[in-house]
Design an enzyme around this catalytic site. Structure first.
Site, PDB file in Angstrom:
ATOM      1  N   GLU A 191       0.857  -1.185   0.000  1.00 28.05           N
ATOM      2  CA  GLU A 191       0.000   0.000   0.000  1.00 28.05           C
ATOM      3  C   GLU A 191       0.891   1.232   0.000  1.00 28.05           C
ATOM      4  O   GLU A 191       1.886   1.298   0.727  1.00 28.05           O
ATOM      5  CB  GLU A 191      -0.887  -0.028   1.245  1.00 28.05           C
ATOM      6  N   GLU A 235      -2.433  12.025   2.771  1.00 25.15           N
ATOM      7  CA  GLU A 235      -3.258  11.576   3.887  1.00 25.15           C
ATOM      8  C   GLU A 235      -2.996  12.437   5.115  1.00 25.15           C
ATOM      9  O   GLU A 235      -1.879  12.873   5.369  1.00 25.15           O
ATOM     10  CB  GLU A 235      -2.939  10.112   4.214  1.00 25.15           C
TER      11      GLU A 235
END
Length: 355
Positions: free
Chosen positions: A174, A179
């Protein structure tokens, strides 16, 4: 089902520290987590050692593989009507509902991806309506250039992300490109993998950001991840938007993963012309090297989401100034719909080049 809980690790088991200067509260990853609480995984204890390479790849032409923009977006992304894998106070609606409510649309040749900002909810209900997208196409390696006119603002309770993930998490990895949570304005870039990926970070100009969290990207069975916090106070949220938007460029090769961020006024001409050349972009914000990336990162789809509270934003709520407004993250999100008018993506385009 994609195990989005991996993004921010599972609920906090160690203490969190309030972050100054609008830096994000670090992901709750100080204590290892039992693999039984997440997806199954395979320990990769024999990954070969890879010599770190802090140099940009040699001069080459990058071939355009895919363009996502307002002309084709709806045919190239699936709307994921799923329960929140990150245990957020969110209701991911289907495409018909998202479009009928105006949460997912095109406008002025841009793609709008937003949340409900008008409905008062019960804190014990299903959560605030939002949209979660996954690209139909998956990638192994690539130069991914995302051009944002607007990103979700820095708002109490919010947790937006633009990321890539493989189907067999954490074994196919990932990459969290963009974010953060709550009121921060500094972006955090994080890798999650099977155990055994321990990146090396060049301390002599290899990246401008700062390594945070774990050394091993597979710590805690992949939940914890290894992160780099941007040094730019305009790399995330409201400050990013006030600075005119901009571009996130991610170069993923066998030798490493690098992330750059440019304000719109500073986007290199070779990106604008469609002939990107990372050799000319200067030092990346994040520069992960030294892992067996080909063994631990592959077949990744592009994801957009905006969730609320949950495993990261909810876990650190009490350490932030947001808790002085309401002691409950869920209650704040439920009762303050007007706060989320700026919780939306406005995407000019995403371009993926082969490497």
């Amino acid at each position: 089902m994609i195990f989005r809980a991996a993004i921010a690790s599972i609920p906090l088991l160690g203490s969190a520290v309030a972050s100054p200067l609008n830096q994000p509260p670090l992901k709750p990853s100080d204590q290892k987590v039992s693999p039984a609480r997440g997806p199954s995984f395979i320990f990769n204890e024999t990954s070969p050692t890879v010599e770190p390479d802090f140099h940009i790849e040699s001069v080459q032409a990058y071939s355009l593989q895919e363009t996502y923009d307002a002309s084709n977006w709806f045919s190239k992304f699936d709307v994921e009507n799923v329960c929140s894998p990150a245990h957020g106070f969110v209701n991911y609606v289907n495409q018909a509902t998202a479009q009928s409510k105006g949460l997912y649309r095109t406008q002025n040749n841009q793609v709008y991806i937003g949340v409900d900002s008008s409905t008062v909810l019960s804190p014990n209900g299903v959560g605030r309506d939002s949209v979660r997208l996954k690209s139909n196409q998956a990638y192994t390696h690539g130069l991914v250039i995302a051009d944002f006119a607007h990103v979700p603002g820095s708002i109490c309770g919010s947790w937006p992300a633009f990321w890539m993930v493989g189907p067999n998490w954490p074994n196919q990895g990932e990459i969290d490109i963009y974010e953060g949570v709550h009121l921060n304005t500094y972006n955090q870039m994080t890798l999650h993998s099977s155990p055994g990926c321990v990146p090396v970070y060049d301390q002599n100009g290899g990246q401008t950001g700062t390594h945070v969290s774990e050394a091993d990207c597979g710590a805690g069975g992949g939940f914890n991840g290894c992160g780099v916090l941007s040094n730019s106070p305009t790399s995330y949220g409201t400050a990013f938007n006030a600075n005119g938007g901009g571009v996130y460029a991610t170069l993923w090769t066998s030798s490493g993963i690098k992330v750059w961020n440019f304000a719109a006024r500073d986007v290199p001409a070779n990106i604008r012309s469609g002939n990107p050349d990372p050799n000319t972009w200067g030092t990346p914000q994040a520069n992960f090297a030294g892992c067996n990336f080909d063994a631990q990162f592959s077949n990744m789809n592009i994801i957009f989401d905006i969730t609320f509270c949950g495993d990261w934003a909810g876990a650190v709520w009490g350490t932030t100034s947001c808790a002085s407004i309401n002691p409950s993250c869920n209650a704040y999100v439920a009762q303050q719909p007007q706060s989320f008018g700026e919780s939306y993506w406005l995407v000019n385009s995403i371009k993926v080049y082969s490497v």
